[in-house]
Design a protein around this motif. Structure first.
Motif, PDB file in Angstrom:
ATOM      1  N   GLU A  35       0.714  -1.026  -0.140  1.00 51.99           N
ATOM      2  CA  GLU A  35      -0.117  -0.022   0.038  1.00 51.99           C
ATOM      3  C   GLU A  35       1.014   1.430   0.085  1.00 51.99           C
ATOM      4  OE1 GLU A  35      -3.653   2.186   2.617  1.00 51.99           O
ATOM      5  OE2 GLU A  35      -2.674   0.271   3.243  1.00 51.99           O
ATOM      6  N   ASN A  36       1.852   1.376   0.947  1.00 48.16           N
ATOM      7  CA  ASN A  36       2.626   2.397   1.009  1.00 48.16           C
ATOM      8  C   ASN A  36       3.592   2.610  -0.283  1.00 48.16           C
ATOM      9  OD1 ASN A  36       2.506   3.848   3.574  1.00 48.16           O
ATOM     10  ND2 ASN A  36       3.220   1.937   4.391  1.00 48.16           N
ATOM     11  N   TYR A  37       4.030   1.513  -0.944  1.00 51.07           N
ATOM     12  CA  TYR A  37       4.743   1.419  -2.208  1.00 51.07           C
ATOM     13  C   TYR A  37       4.182   2.197  -3.452  1.00 51.07           C
ATOM     14  CZ  TYR A  37       7.630   0.401  -6.170  1.00 51.07           C
ATOM     15  OH  TYR A  37       8.321   0.365  -7.507  1.00 51.07           O
ATOM     16  N   ASP A  38       2.691   1.408  -3.460  1.00 55.83           N
ATOM     17  CA  ASP A  38       1.943   1.875  -4.758  1.00 55.83           C
ATOM     18  C   ASP A  38       1.508   3.424  -4.326  1.00 55.83           C
ATOM     19  OD1 ASP A  38       1.966  -0.347  -5.913  1.00 55.83           O
ATOM     20  OD2 ASP A  38      -0.083  -1.020  -4.862  1.00 55.83           O
ATOM     21  N   TYR A  39       1.347   3.864  -3.133  1.00 58.12           N
ATOM     22  CA  TYR A  39       1.081   5.425  -3.037  1.00 58.12           C
ATOM     23  C   TYR A  39       2.406   6.330  -3.230  1.00 58.12           C
ATOM     24  CZ  TYR A  39      -1.084   9.542  -0.747  1.00 58.12           C
ATOM     25  OH  TYR A  39      -1.473  10.626  -0.712  1.00 58.12           O
ATOM     26  N   PHE A  40       3.449   5.665  -2.864  1.00 49.47           N
ATOM     27  CA  PHE A  40       4.706   6.555  -3.209  1.00 49.47           C
ATOM     28  C   PHE A  40       4.836   6.836  -4.730  1.00 49.47           C
ATOM     29  CE2 PHE A  40       9.535   5.688  -4.114  1.00 49.47           C
ATOM     30  CZ  PHE A  40       9.864   6.895  -3.578  1.00 49.47           C
ATOM     31  N   LYS A  41       4.285   5.604  -5.450  1.00 47.18           N
ATOM     32  CA  LYS A  41       4.648   5.866  -6.891  1.00 47.18           C
ATOM     33  C   LYS A  41       3.509   6.590  -7.508  1.00 47.18           C
ATOM     34  CE  LYS A  41       7.230   4.436  -9.281  1.00 47.18           C
ATOM     35  NZ  LYS A  41       7.491   3.079  -9.888  1.00 47.18           N
ATOM     36  N   SER A  42       2.399   6.372  -7.156  1.00 42.48           N
ATOM     37  CA  SER A  42       1.014   6.947  -7.648  1.00 42.48           C
ATOM     38  C   SER A  42       0.885   8.493  -7.286  1.00 42.48           C
ATOM     39  CB  SER A  42      -0.371   6.363  -7.218  1.00 42.48           C
ATOM     40  OG  SER A  42      -0.606   6.290  -5.929  1.00 42.48           O
ATOM     41  N   SER A  43       1.240   8.760  -6.199  1.00 40.62           N
ATOM     42  CA  SER A  43       1.291  10.323  -5.625  1.00 40.62           C
ATOM     43  C   SER A  43       2.212  11.292  -6.407  1.00 40.62           C
ATOM     44  CB  SER A  43       1.668  10.369  -4.192  1.00 40.62           C
ATOM     45  OG  SER A  43       2.918  10.033  -3.759  1.00 40.62           O
ATOM     46  N   GLY A  44       2.950  10.778  -7.103  1.00 40.47           N
ATOM     47  CA  GLY A  44       3.952  11.459  -7.836  1.00 40.47           C
ATOM     48  C   GLY A  44       5.504  11.808  -7.232  1.00 40.47           C
ATOM     49  N   LEU A  45       5.343  11.179  -5.779  1.00 39.12           N
ATOM     50  CA  LEU A  45       6.701  11.720  -4.933  1.00 39.12           C
ATOM     51  C   LEU A  45       7.692  11.089  -5.655  1.00 39.12           C
ATOM     52  CD1 LEU A  45       7.948  12.668  -2.605  1.00 39.12           C
ATOM     53  CD2 LEU A  45       7.161  10.797  -1.085  1.00 39.12           C
ATOM     54  N   GLY A 112       1.774  13.734   1.012  1.00 38.96           N
ATOM     55  CA  GLY A 112       0.977  13.104   1.880  1.00 38.96           C
ATOM     56  C   GLY A 112       1.895  11.687   2.522  1.00 38.96           C
ATOM     57  N   MET A 113       3.249  12.024   2.171  1.00 41.17           N
ATOM     58  CA  MET A 113       4.198  10.764   2.930  1.00 41.17           C
ATOM     59  C   MET A 113       4.860  11.508   3.827  1.00 41.17           C
ATOM     60  SD  MET A 113       4.389   8.172  -0.137  1.00 41.17           S
ATOM     61  CE  MET A 113       4.460   6.808   1.161  1.00 41.17           C
ATOM     62  N   ILE A 114       5.782  10.355   4.670  1.00 40.67           N
ATOM     63  CA  ILE A 114       6.824  10.940   5.364  1.00 40.67           C
ATOM     64  C   ILE A 114       7.800  10.057   5.226  1.00 40.67           C
ATOM     65  CG2 ILE A 114       5.782   9.785   7.429  1.00 40.67           C
ATOM     66  CD1 ILE A 114       6.625  12.354   9.228  1.00 40.67           C
TER      67      ILE A 114
END
Length: 462
Positions: A35-45, A112-114
């Motif tokens: 979940e965190n990896y997918d968000y890391f990629k999809s968020s644009g970070l 939205g990440m840290i």
């Protein structure tokens, strides 16, 4: 299933691990981190950090290479030419790694990440600048919670920088004894009393240490945390870190060539010979031992050869690193390493962080104006030196400094000469056991001689 080997330092984080197969390093992402990896990629970070030159690039491989049931994805990062460790860095390198970590944290919040980790072991110097190499260091940001890695940042980055600022540059090496960071209670005892009166020192070192000592769980009250509070802390840490400078002191070998007793003719001719030999030898990787301020290392790097420049003098390496930054030199990595006492293996089973001599295997070693320091000042035998060099390189450029040399005479001035075997005939005999002599040339303006050698075993680096 492909045969793989897991990196001995990659076992603490359940999110994934680094492994090698076929001489190539990969990173596995485990399902627990999906979940965190997918968000890391999809968020644009990831793309943002990549565009800003803050993170190592990687590509996804659609194959479970390890065959692990925990597998979610495999990523192939850009391969790193040489892994260095924070206790081998100079002050400005550790400072830049700290500033990179804080800048990435600040940018992550916008997406939205840290950062869940703040260790310098997640940073490597590639093409002349620090990059984050751990793509699994991010998690979704909860603005109601403080930064979980704050104390780790202070103990791993701020602590060695402060010790170096108040005491000596080479005390960055204390990270070898404390790879998980210097505990705040120890840091507080090592800093001078006057340091308590600087507000940032008090806020980030002495106050947290006092709170930890006096903590009473029954009376503890949790203060509400906000995103703005975190941003204020990060901005303060950035300005605080940026203001730090190493303790001023004498750079031992800073003026070795400029103000030495040797002639300018010697220096000019030596540069010409080394330059010609560097062009002659088919070498892509070079180790410059006892690099001093890096004149010859910079010469090699300018020829598009990846060059490691090591010296025991932290001040010299700090100057060289600042010059690399200014000139945007991409092929040169300076490190504070004493070849007479190189970094040992540390961590779990002494394998988490490899010894320097196990990491370094190069096409060519340059050992210029060095042999007398090792054989006379350090009492290291010629055979020991020749055997060591034969294990790490194919080609060798080495300078022999005779006992009659004024530099050697300075070393012998206040000690008994117990070096009857320190003579060129013995040097030639010993090194000929391991290397074939390609060229031998006297350096005009001195009684010194340069040798270009080739390892007798031509397969050493194949």
């Amino acid at each position: 299933m492909t045969e793989t080997s897991r990196h001995p330092a990659s076992f603490r984080d359940p999110a994934g691990f680094v492994f090698q197969t076929g001489g190539v390093w990969y990173r596995q992402v485990n399902q627990v981190y999906a979940e965190n990896y997918d968000y890391f990629k999809s968020s644009g970070l990831y793309e943002h950090l990549l565009k800003q030159g803050m993170i190592i690039p990687h590509e996804e491989i659609k194959q479970n290479i390890t065959g692990s049931p925990e597998w979610y994805k495999t990523i192939l990062p850009k391969q790193i030419p040489f892994i260095s460790y924070p206790y081998e860095w100079c002050f400005e390198q550790l400072k830049d790694a700290a500033l990179l970590t804080l800048t990435i944290l600040k940018e992550s919040i916008k997406y939205g990440m840290i950062l869940k980790d703040a260790t310098p072991f997640n940073i490597q110097f590639i093409s002349g600048r620090p990059l984050l190499i751990d793509s699994l260091s991010f998690e979704k940001y909860d603005s109601s919670q403080p930064w979980v890695a704050y104390r780790q940042f202070v103990e791993c980055f701020m602590a060695p920088l402060l010790i170096s600022k108040y005491h000596a540059q080479d005390l960055i090496k204390c990270l070898q004894a404390y790879p998980d960071g210097i505990p705040l209670h120890l840091l507080g005892s090592l800093l001078p009393w006057k340091s308590r009166f600087r507000m940032n020192n008090f806020l980030h070192v002495f106050l947290p240490n006092r709170i930890a000592r006096n903590r009473n769980q029954s009376s503890q009250v949790s203060a509400k945390f906000t995103e703005q509070k975190l941003k204020n802390i990060v901005d303060n840490l950035i300005s605080y870190t940026d203001s730090l400078h190493p303790k001023r002191g004498q750079v031992i070998w800073e003026d070795y060539y400029e103000d030495s007793i040797l002639s300018q003719e010697y220096f000019t001719n030596k540069k010409k010979i080394v330059s010609d030999w560097l062009r002659e030898i088919p070498s892509d990787s070079i180790l410059d031992l006892g690099s001093n301020t890096g004149v010859f290392a910079e010469m090699a790097a300018a020829m598009n050869k990846f060059t490691l420049a090591i010296d025991s003098d932290a001040g010299c390496i700090n100057q060289l690193y600042q010059r690399i930054k200014k000139n945007r030199q991409k092929n040169l990595l300076p490190l504070v390493v004493d070849i007479a006492n190189p970094s040992a293996g540390i961590g779990w089973s002494n394998q988490e962080r490899e010894p320097f001599l196990q990491r370094v295997h190069v096409d060519l070693v340059m050992a210029l104006a060095l042999i007398h320091h090792l054989c006379i000042a350090k009492n290291i035998g010629m055979n020991q030196l020749a055997r060591l060099l034969s294990k790490i390189c194919q080609y060798l450029i080495i300078e022999f400094i005779p006992k009659e040399d004024l530099k050697v005479q300075e070393m012998l001035r206040n000690r008994i000469d117990v070096f009857p075997h320190y003579r060129e005939e013995e040097f030639f005999r010993v090194f000929s056991e391991y290397f074939d002599i390609i060229h031998e040339q006297n350096i005009a303006g001195s009684g010194r001689t340069l040798y270009l050698m080739n390892h007798k075993d031509a397969k050493i680096n194949t």
